[in-house]
Motif scaffolding. Structure first.
Motif, mmCIF file in Angstrom:
data_model
loop_
_atom_site.group_PDB
_atom_site.id
_atom_site.type_symbol
_atom_site.label_atom_id
_atom_site.label_comp_id
_atom_site.label_asym_id
_atom_site.label_seq_id
_atom_site.Cartn_x
_atom_site.Cartn_y
_atom_site.Cartn_z
ATOM 1 N N GLY A 74 37.188 33.721 34.143
ATOM 2 C CA GLY A 74 37.373 33.209 33.066
ATOM 3 C C GLY A 74 36.426 34.021 31.921
ATOM 4 N N VAL A 75 35.080 34.127 32.416
ATOM 5 C CA VAL A 75 34.215 34.651 31.589
ATOM 6 C C VAL A 75 34.358 36.157 31.340
ATOM 7 C CG1 VAL A 75 31.742 35.617 31.215
ATOM 8 C CG2 VAL A 75 32.225 33.130 32.379
ATOM 9 N N PHE A 76 34.839 36.772 32.203
ATOM 10 C CA PHE A 76 35.530 38.256 32.257
ATOM 11 C C PHE A 76 36.533 38.404 31.147
ATOM 12 C CE2 PHE A 76 38.380 41.491 33.668
ATOM 13 C CZ PHE A 76 37.583 42.616 33.601
ATOM 14 N N LEU A 77 37.643 37.272 31.308
ATOM 15 C CA LEU A 77 38.540 37.498 30.319
ATOM 16 C C LEU A 77 38.127 37.193 28.772
ATOM 17 C CD1 LEU A 77 41.425 35.544 32.180
ATOM 18 C CD2 LEU A 77 41.025 38.228 32.065
ATOM 19 N N VAL A 78 37.086 36.193 28.822
ATOM 20 C CA VAL A 78 36.882 36.095 27.331
ATOM 21 C C VAL A 78 36.113 37.099 26.959
ATOM 22 C CG1 VAL A 78 34.881 34.544 26.240
ATOM 23 C CG2 VAL A 78 36.416 33.438 27.524
ATOM 24 N N LEU A 79 35.228 38.050 27.513
ATOM 25 C CA LEU A 79 34.411 38.962 27.216
ATOM 26 C C LEU A 79 35.649 40.156 26.570
ATOM 27 C CD1 LEU A 79 31.524 39.228 29.782
ATOM 28 C CD2 LEU A 79 31.531 38.618 27.261
ATOM 29 N N ILE A 80 36.698 40.339 27.489
ATOM 30 C CA ILE A 80 37.735 41.427 27.031
ATOM 31 C C ILE A 80 38.165 40.933 25.969
ATOM 32 C CG2 ILE A 80 39.944 42.139 27.530
ATOM 33 C CD1 ILE A 80 39.293 41.987 30.742
ATOM 34 N N GLY A 81 38.641 39.726 25.536
ATOM 35 C CA GLY A 81 39.198 39.155 24.516
ATOM 36 C C GLY A 81 38.343 39.415 23.221
ATOM 37 N N SER A 116 49.590 35.132 36.747
ATOM 38 C CA SER A 116 49.536 33.875 36.186
ATOM 39 C C SER A 116 48.901 32.811 36.773
ATOM 40 C CB SER A 116 51.142 33.508 36.117
ATOM 41 O OG SER A 116 51.503 32.610 35.413
ATOM 42 N N VAL A 117 47.505 32.808 36.457
ATOM 43 C CA VAL A 117 46.870 31.842 37.162
ATOM 44 C C VAL A 117 47.061 30.281 36.454
ATOM 45 C CG1 VAL A 117 44.934 33.309 37.845
ATOM 46 C CG2 VAL A 117 45.093 32.340 35.529
ATOM 47 N N VAL A 118 47.534 30.525 35.172
ATOM 48 C CA VAL A 118 47.900 29.179 34.659
ATOM 49 C C VAL A 118 48.868 28.343 35.140
ATOM 50 C CG1 VAL A 118 48.685 28.115 32.538
ATOM 51 C CG2 VAL A 118 46.870 29.937 32.567
ATOM 52 N N PHE A 142 43.505 36.463 25.965
ATOM 53 C CA PHE A 142 42.585 36.730 26.844
ATOM 54 C C PHE A 142 41.502 35.655 26.742
ATOM 55 C CE2 PHE A 142 43.979 40.977 27.518
ATOM 56 C CZ PHE A 142 43.947 41.007 29.045
ATOM 57 N N VAL A 143 41.007 35.207 25.452
ATOM 58 C CA VAL A 143 40.080 34.091 25.359
ATOM 59 C C VAL A 143 40.413 32.915 25.557
ATOM 60 C CG1 VAL A 143 38.743 33.061 23.271
ATOM 61 C CG2 VAL A 143 38.974 35.626 23.524
ATOM 62 N N ALA A 144 41.707 32.493 25.147
ATOM 63 C CA ALA A 144 42.224 31.093 25.267
ATOM 64 C C ALA A 144 42.491 30.854 27.025
ATOM 65 C CB ALA A 144 43.724 31.148 24.857
ATOM 66 N N VAL A 145 43.051 31.711 27.761
ATOM 67 C CA VAL A 145 42.978 31.847 29.207
ATOM 68 C C VAL A 145 41.549 31.833 29.979
ATOM 69 C CG1 VAL A 145 44.173 32.594 31.263
ATOM 70 C CG2 VAL A 145 45.276 32.698 29.252
#
Length: 223
Positions: free
Chosen positions: A87-94, A134-136, A206-209
């Motif tokens: 999750g942190v990784f996706l936020v940083l990408i976003g 699709s982790v969600v 990316f940030v939302a997920v």
């Protein structure tokens, strides 16, 4: 059943909206509908997307029922912290990635012709690429299976989730059937609006997920 439905509805609604935050099928559908004879091609593309999504849900459910209760505490701990780190990784990408517009994405689609099986296969392929990350959706299936053991209840709850997840495609079809058939340029304008803003929308996705995964993993730790 109704009590379970009301308890899960807020969470499934949020998960459904996060799952809907995927712009590739949206842009492809808009592109198809903006072309001559696009309605028939778009119908088979949509069917491919929907059936593959439902098949993915059954696959997730089978995996959870087969292996979910056999995880050791160590593996559960690893998955929990892995979820937070991902999750942190996706936020940083976003926050820091700058994706480019895909203005030419539809050029290759023009060469595919009008065979139903072709557009059905395109829909299946697009949805497979989504299901791979699709982790969600996986989390939504896990929550439903944990909340009730009744098959009919599970079908109803997962059906509700998928209606929310498919809401953008449903809205596009409503617009197409109401005004898009008589005014094809309407669909092209909607697609252009999304294409121009797609880099920002992708970063938001990316940030939302990512934020969801961080809080979801943190919640598991607190249980």
């Amino acid at each position: 059943m109704m009590e379970t439905f009301y308890l899960l509805t807020p969470k499934l609604t949020m998960l459904g909206l996060l799952d809907a935050d995927n712009y590739t099928p949206i842009l492809i559908l808009l592109f198809i509908l903006a072309t001559p004879r696009g309605g028939k091609d778009a119908f088979w593309f949509t069917i491919g997307v929907i059936l593959m999504q439902l098949a993915g849900g059954f696959l997730f459910a089978h995996a959870i029922l087969a292996f979910g209760e056999t995880l050791s505490p160590d593996i559960q701990w690893l998955l929990t912290y892995g979820q937070i780190l991902f999750g942190v990784f996706l936020v940083l990408i976003g926050l820091f990635w700058r994706p480019r517009q895909r203005a030419k994405m539809g050029i290759g689609l023009l060469k595919l012709g009008h065979r139903p099986i072709t557009w059905f296969a395109v829909g299946v392929f697009v949805e497979i690429t989504k299901l791979m990350t699709s982790v969600v959706y996986f989390d939504a299936v896990r929550r439903v299976l944990s909340a009730t053991g009744a098959f009919a209840d599970r079908i109803l709850l997962l059906g509700y989730f998928n209606v929310i997840a498919f809401s953008p495609l449903l809205l596009i079809w409503i617009v197409y059937l109401s005004v898009g058939i008589s005014k094809p340029k309407t669909m092209a304008n909607i697609r252009l609006w999304i294409v121009e803003r797609e880099p920002l929308l992708i970063r938001f996705a990316f940030v939302a997920v990512g934020v969801f995964l961080v809080f979801n993993g943190y919640g598991v730790l607190g249980d």
